[in-house]
Design a protein around this motif. Structure first.
Motif, PDB file in Angstrom:
ATOM      1  N   MET A  23      -3.679  26.189  81.802  1.00 15.76           N
ATOM      2  CA  MET A  23      -2.768  26.796  80.836  1.00 15.76           C
ATOM      3  C   MET A  23      -2.437  28.230  81.244  1.00 15.76           C
ATOM      4  SD  MET A  23      -2.975  26.961  76.665  1.00 15.76           S
ATOM      5  CE  MET A  23      -4.286  28.165  76.501  1.00 15.76           C
ATOM      6  N   TYR A  24      -3.434  28.974  81.688  1.00 13.11           N
ATOM      7  CA  TYR A  24      -3.181  30.341  82.151  1.00 13.11           C
ATOM      8  C   TYR A  24      -2.317  30.338  83.410  1.00 13.11           C
ATOM      9  CZ  TYR A  24      -5.948  33.074  78.861  1.00 13.11           C
ATOM     10  OH  TYR A  24      -6.387  33.715  77.734  1.00 13.11           O
ATOM     11  N   ALA A  25      -2.521  29.365  84.275  1.00 13.76           N
ATOM     12  CA  ALA A  25      -1.707  29.270  85.485  1.00 13.76           C
ATOM     13  C   ALA A  25      -0.249  28.984  85.160  1.00 13.76           C
ATOM     14  CB  ALA A  25      -2.257  28.176  86.400  1.00 13.76           C
ATOM     15  N   THR A  37      -2.134  39.417  81.530  1.00 14.20           N
ATOM     16  CA  THR A  37      -2.881  38.170  81.518  1.00 14.20           C
ATOM     17  C   THR A  37      -3.399  37.864  82.912  1.00 14.20           C
ATOM     18  OG1 THR A  37      -1.450  37.329  79.762  1.00 14.20           O
ATOM     19  CG2 THR A  37      -2.738  35.702  80.973  1.00 14.20           C
ATOM     20  N   SER A  38      -4.638  37.374  82.986  1.00 14.25           N
ATOM     21  CA  SER A  38      -5.199  36.998  84.279  1.00 14.25           C
ATOM     22  C   SER A  38      -6.282  35.949  84.080  1.00 14.25           C
ATOM     23  CB  SER A  38      -5.770  38.221  85.013  1.00 14.25           C
ATOM     24  OG  SER A  38      -6.681  38.923  84.193  1.00 14.25           O
ATOM     25  N   GLY A  47     -13.020  32.532  84.148  1.00 16.51           N
ATOM     26  CA  GLY A  47     -12.757  33.727  83.360  1.00 16.51           C
ATOM     27  C   GLY A  47     -11.321  33.754  82.892  1.00 16.51           C
ATOM     28  N   LEU A  48     -11.115  34.045  81.611  1.00 14.01           N
ATOM     29  CA  LEU A  48      -9.785  34.110  81.007  1.00 14.01           C
ATOM     30  C   LEU A  48      -9.604  35.483  80.377  1.00 14.01           C
ATOM     31  CD1 LEU A  48      -9.937  30.706  79.075  1.00 14.01           C
ATOM     32  CD2 LEU A  48      -8.953  31.079  81.357  1.00 14.01           C
ATOM     33  N   ALA A  49      -8.450  36.085  80.592  1.00  8.78           N
ATOM     34  CA  ALA A  49      -8.206  37.420  80.052  1.00  8.78           C
ATOM     35  C   ALA A  49      -6.751  37.557  79.622  1.00  8.78           C
ATOM     36  CB  ALA A  49      -8.534  38.487  81.090  1.00  8.78           C
ATOM     37  N   ASP A  50      -6.544  38.078  78.429  1.00 11.07           N
ATOM     38  CA  ASP A  50      -5.197  38.350  77.920  1.00 11.07           C
ATOM     39  C   ASP A  50      -5.305  39.559  76.997  1.00 11.07           C
ATOM     40  OD1 ASP A  50      -2.692  38.473  76.834  1.00 11.07           O
ATOM     41  OD2 ASP A  50      -2.559  36.353  76.320  1.00 11.07           O
ATOM     42  N   PHE A  58      -8.837  33.895  73.809  1.00 17.82           N
ATOM     43  CA  PHE A  58      -8.025  34.197  74.983  1.00 17.82           C
ATOM     44  C   PHE A  58      -8.711  35.165  75.943  1.00 17.82           C
ATOM     45  CE2 PHE A  58      -5.061  32.263  72.198  1.00 17.82           C
ATOM     46  CZ  PHE A  58      -4.006  31.783  72.971  1.00 17.82           C
ATOM     47  N   ASN A  59      -9.940  35.552  75.625  1.00 18.56           N
ATOM     48  CA  ASN A  59     -10.693  36.470  76.478  1.00 18.56           C
ATOM     49  C   ASN A  59     -12.145  36.013  76.499  1.00 18.56           C
ATOM     50  OD1 ASN A  59      -8.774  39.041  77.003  1.00 18.56           O
ATOM     51  ND2 ASN A  59      -8.435  38.277  74.921  1.00 18.56           N
ATOM     52  N   ARG A  60     -12.496  35.163  77.455  1.00 15.12           N
ATOM     53  CA  ARG A  60     -13.845  34.603  77.480  1.00 15.12           C
ATOM     54  C   ARG A  60     -14.174  34.014  78.836  1.00 15.12           C
ATOM     55  NH1 ARG A  60     -13.208  28.715  75.306  1.00 15.12           N
ATOM     56  NH2 ARG A  60     -10.955  28.544  75.074  1.00 15.12           N
TER      57      ARG A  60
END
Length: 277
Positions: A23-25, A37-38, A47-50, A58-60
């Motif tokens: 989803m992040y991609a 976002t990364s 790792g997810l970051a927004d 969205f950050n975990r």
């Protein structure tokens, strides 16, 4: 339901991690730039970051210690990546199969504390789907790319997110491994849900309903449609998650009840660890 095996517990974590990573991609470049976002594979975890959406969802970090035992150095690397890229309100989520057992001690020693009630993780096999005793009058449709903004709109409004997320959610329509659905009243999108399929496992998520249409059975219908389609595509294991309600109040949480009504069982509660000031 049969006892959930360790391999199934690991698969539950993996398919969720892969869904969020993909989803992040899918996020459009314009959104990535504006919201900072990364995402990254941190060893065997994700790792997810927004920074534009400063909430733990969205950050975990997911999947710490599930594929192989985590080292303290690996934990330090994951924390360093999150400190650099994520909102300050990020979390480390530790599943029950995580190894070694001392992960929890390491995390607390680094200034993190278990917060909230954690996330209830569900599992369901491919048994036939039963109809809800009170069918909805809303119409559930699989969303094709030319109607992608219907899904993006329902997700953004249903969750109360900034309008900038419409383009991100819309990007999932027609994307490989994804099937996204919208419940309509006439041709007005009023609720949504997504399914990510990886081999014979599926993750269900992005369940949102516009405020004025809650309580009309949209999510029950969306869950049923995803299960029906997933089983037809050869899925043998389904997973989803909600926030864990207070003990003794599970029956008052609609999302919790929707999944149980559809044949899911809660198999564990995954704790969140967040940095203590």
């Amino acid at each position: 339901m049969k006892t959930t095996t360790v391999n199934s517990l690991i698969a539950i974590e993996k398919v969720e991690s892969e869904a969020w990573l993909d989803m992040y991609a899918a996020a459009p470049d314009s959104y990535v730039t504006s919201s900072k976002t990364s995402y990254a594979r941190l060893g065997t975890s994700v790792g997810l970051a927004d920074q534009g959406v400063p909430i733990a969802e969205f950050n975990r970090v997911l999947g710490l210690g599930i594929a192989e035992p985590l080292s303290e150095e690996g934990l330090d690397q994951a924390i360093a990546w999150m400190n650099e890229h994520a909102s300050e309100l990020y979390s480390l989520q530790i599943p029950p199969t995580a190894l070694p057992d001392m992960i929890h001690e390491w995390i607390q020693a680094k200034g993190f504390k278990r917060t909230g009630r954690g996330w209830a993780k569900y599992y369901r096999d491919s048994m036939p789907v039963e109809s809800h005793p009170m069918p909805t009058t809303l119409e559930v449709r699989l969303v094709e790319p030319h109607h992608a903004t219907d899904f993006g709109y329902a997700a953004q409004v249903g969750f109360g997110f900034p309008e900038s997320l419409i383009s991100w959610f819309s990007a999932l329509a027609g994307r490989p491994k994804w099937r996204v659905y919208v419940a309509y009243e006439a041709n007005h999108p009023v609720a949504c849900g997504a399914m990510f399929i990886d081999k014979n496992w599926a993750w269900l998520g992005i369940d949102a309903t516009l405020p004025d249409y809650r309580g009309r059975g949209a999510q029950n219908a969306l869950i049923k449609q995803r299960l029906t389609d997933g089983i037809a595509l050869g899925v043998t294991g389904f997973t989803a998650e909600t926030g864990q309600p207070p003990e003794g109040q599970e029956d008052t949480n609609k999302s919790y009840c929707n999944y149980h009504r559809a044949g899911f069982n809660r198999v564990y509660v995954r704790p969140n660890y967040m940095k203590v000031d």
